[in-house]
Design a protein around this motif. Structure first.
Motif, PDB file in Angstrom:
ATOM      1  N   UNK A  65     -45.181 -72.123  22.115  1.00  0.00           N
ATOM      2  CA  UNK A  65     -45.282 -72.588  20.729  1.00  0.00           C
ATOM      3  C   UNK A  65     -46.713 -72.461  20.215  1.00  0.00           C
ATOM      4  N   UNK A  66     -47.676 -72.861  21.035  1.00  0.00           N
ATOM      5  CA  UNK A  66     -49.080 -72.721  20.644  1.00  0.00           C
ATOM      6  C   UNK A  66     -49.469 -71.258  20.450  1.00  0.00           C
ATOM      7  N   UNK A  67     -48.971 -70.391  21.311  1.00  0.00           N
ATOM      8  CA  UNK A  67     -49.267 -68.964  21.199  1.00  0.00           C
ATOM      9  C   UNK A  67     -48.725 -68.406  19.894  1.00  0.00           C
ATOM     10  N   UNK A  68     -47.528 -68.798  19.532  1.00  0.00           N
ATOM     11  CA  UNK A  68     -46.931 -68.320  18.279  1.00  0.00           C
ATOM     12  C   UNK A  68     -47.712 -68.827  17.074  1.00  0.00           C
ATOM     13  N   UNK A  69     -48.082 -70.098  17.097  1.00  0.00           N
ATOM     14  CA  UNK A  69     -48.864 -70.653  15.990  1.00  0.00           C
ATOM     15  C   UNK A  69     -50.206 -69.939  15.862  1.00  0.00           C
ATOM     16  N   UNK A  70     -50.900 -69.766  16.984  1.00  0.00           N
ATOM     17  CA  UNK A  70     -52.215 -69.110  16.954  1.00  0.00           C
ATOM     18  C   UNK A  70     -52.102 -67.663  16.510  1.00  0.00           C
ATOM     19  N   UNK A  71     -51.077 -66.964  16.963  1.00  0.00           N
ATOM     20  CA  UNK A  71     -50.897 -65.560  16.572  1.00  0.00           C
ATOM     21  C   UNK A  71     -50.610 -65.458  15.081  1.00  0.00           C
ATOM     22  N   UNK A  72     -49.783 -66.347  14.587  1.00  0.00           N
ATOM     23  CA  UNK A  72     -49.451 -66.334  13.165  1.00  0.00           C
ATOM     24  C   UNK A  72     -50.674 -66.614  12.306  1.00  0.00           C
ATOM     25  N   UNK A  73     -51.446 -67.590  12.710  1.00  0.00           N
ATOM     26  CA  UNK A  73     -52.644 -67.959  11.920  1.00  0.00           C
ATOM     27  C   UNK A  73     -53.750 -66.913  12.045  1.00  0.00           C
ATOM     28  N   UNK A  74     -53.815 -66.207  13.160  1.00  0.00           N
ATOM     29  CA  UNK A  74     -54.883 -65.201  13.329  1.00  0.00           C
ATOM     30  C   UNK A  74     -54.583 -63.915  12.576  1.00  0.00           C
ATOM     31  N   UNK A  75     -53.368 -63.738  12.080  1.00  0.00           N
ATOM     32  CA  UNK A  75     -53.013 -62.538  11.316  1.00  0.00           C
ATOM     33  C   UNK A  75     -53.756 -62.475   9.996  1.00  0.00           C
ATOM     34  N   UNK A  76     -54.368 -63.568   9.576  1.00  0.00           N
ATOM     35  CA  UNK A  76     -55.058 -63.617   8.301  1.00  0.00           C
ATOM     36  C   UNK A  76     -56.486 -63.063   8.380  1.00  0.00           C
ATOM     37  N   UNK A  77     -56.859 -62.469   9.517  1.00  0.00           N
ATOM     38  CA  UNK A  77     -58.214 -61.930   9.683  1.00  0.00           C
ATOM     39  C   UNK A  77     -58.420 -60.775   8.712  1.00  0.00           C
ATOM     40  N   UNK A  78     -59.509 -60.822   8.006  1.00  0.00           N
ATOM     41  CA  UNK A  78     -59.887 -59.755   7.070  1.00  0.00           C
ATOM     42  C   UNK A  78     -60.798 -58.772   7.784  1.00  0.00           C
TER      43      UNK A  78
END
Length: 181
Positions: free
Chosen positions: A167-180
């Protein structure tokens, strides 16, 4: 009227950010608790019994798979505590997508480690419970019931830790997709 729309749009990300931060803190604390519980169950697990008049002792340290599960859970608990501290520090400054990428790498590594330990312990536990008639190995859980039940509980607790890390991995991956870039 035009000024009301941006205010409405700005509030949900703030609430979402706070919710995700609290969820991460809760999940990281839960991973730590589950990993520590599993480690303590494994390390304190031992039983001595008589089999055909011969004393037989079972300890977690007699199996490399059980030792690996204990070490994997200890590492997961330790490094999740470290990530919890970093989450709290980063939350004061504001967690950026770049920070989430590092959390993603951490969570993925811990999840992989716990998954390997769970797989190894499950394989050995299956042999202990059912044996292997082709290899001539007899099941030992008939004689070492307390040891097997406690090891099963520790393995299930490790699987709980694994699900929380996923669950933590999914949350972190989702939030890190916003990298510009």
């Amino acid at each position: 009227m035009a000024n009301a729309e941006p205010k409405i749009l700005q509030n949900p990300p703030t609430k979402t950010h706070k919710f995700l931060l609290l969820l991460q803190i809760f999940l990281r604390a839960s991973v730590m608790a589950a990993s520590l519980a599993s480690t303590s169950l494994i390390v304190t697990n031992k039983e001595t019994t008589l089999v055909f008049g011969i004393p037989v002792q079972a300890k977690y340290s007699y199996s490399p798979s059980f030792k690996f599960l204990a070490i994997a859970n200890a590492f997961a608990a330790s490094f999740t505590l470290l990530s919890l501290v970093f989450t709290l520090i980063a939350s004061r400054r504001g967690i950026t997508p770049g920070n989430y990428f590092f959390f993603f790498l951490h969570d993925l590594a811990m999840m992989s480690l716990v998954l390997a330990g769970c797989a190894a312990a499950t394989a050995v536990g299956y042999l202990g419970k059912n044996g292997d008639s082709h290899a001539g190995w007899l099941p030992i859980c008939n004689y070492l019931d307390k040891f097997c039940k406690r090891m099963t509980t520790a393995t299930v607790t490790s699987y709980l830790s694994l699900i929380l890390l996923l669950s933590l991995t999914i949350i972190s991956a989702t939030r890190s997709r916003e990298i510009q870039v």
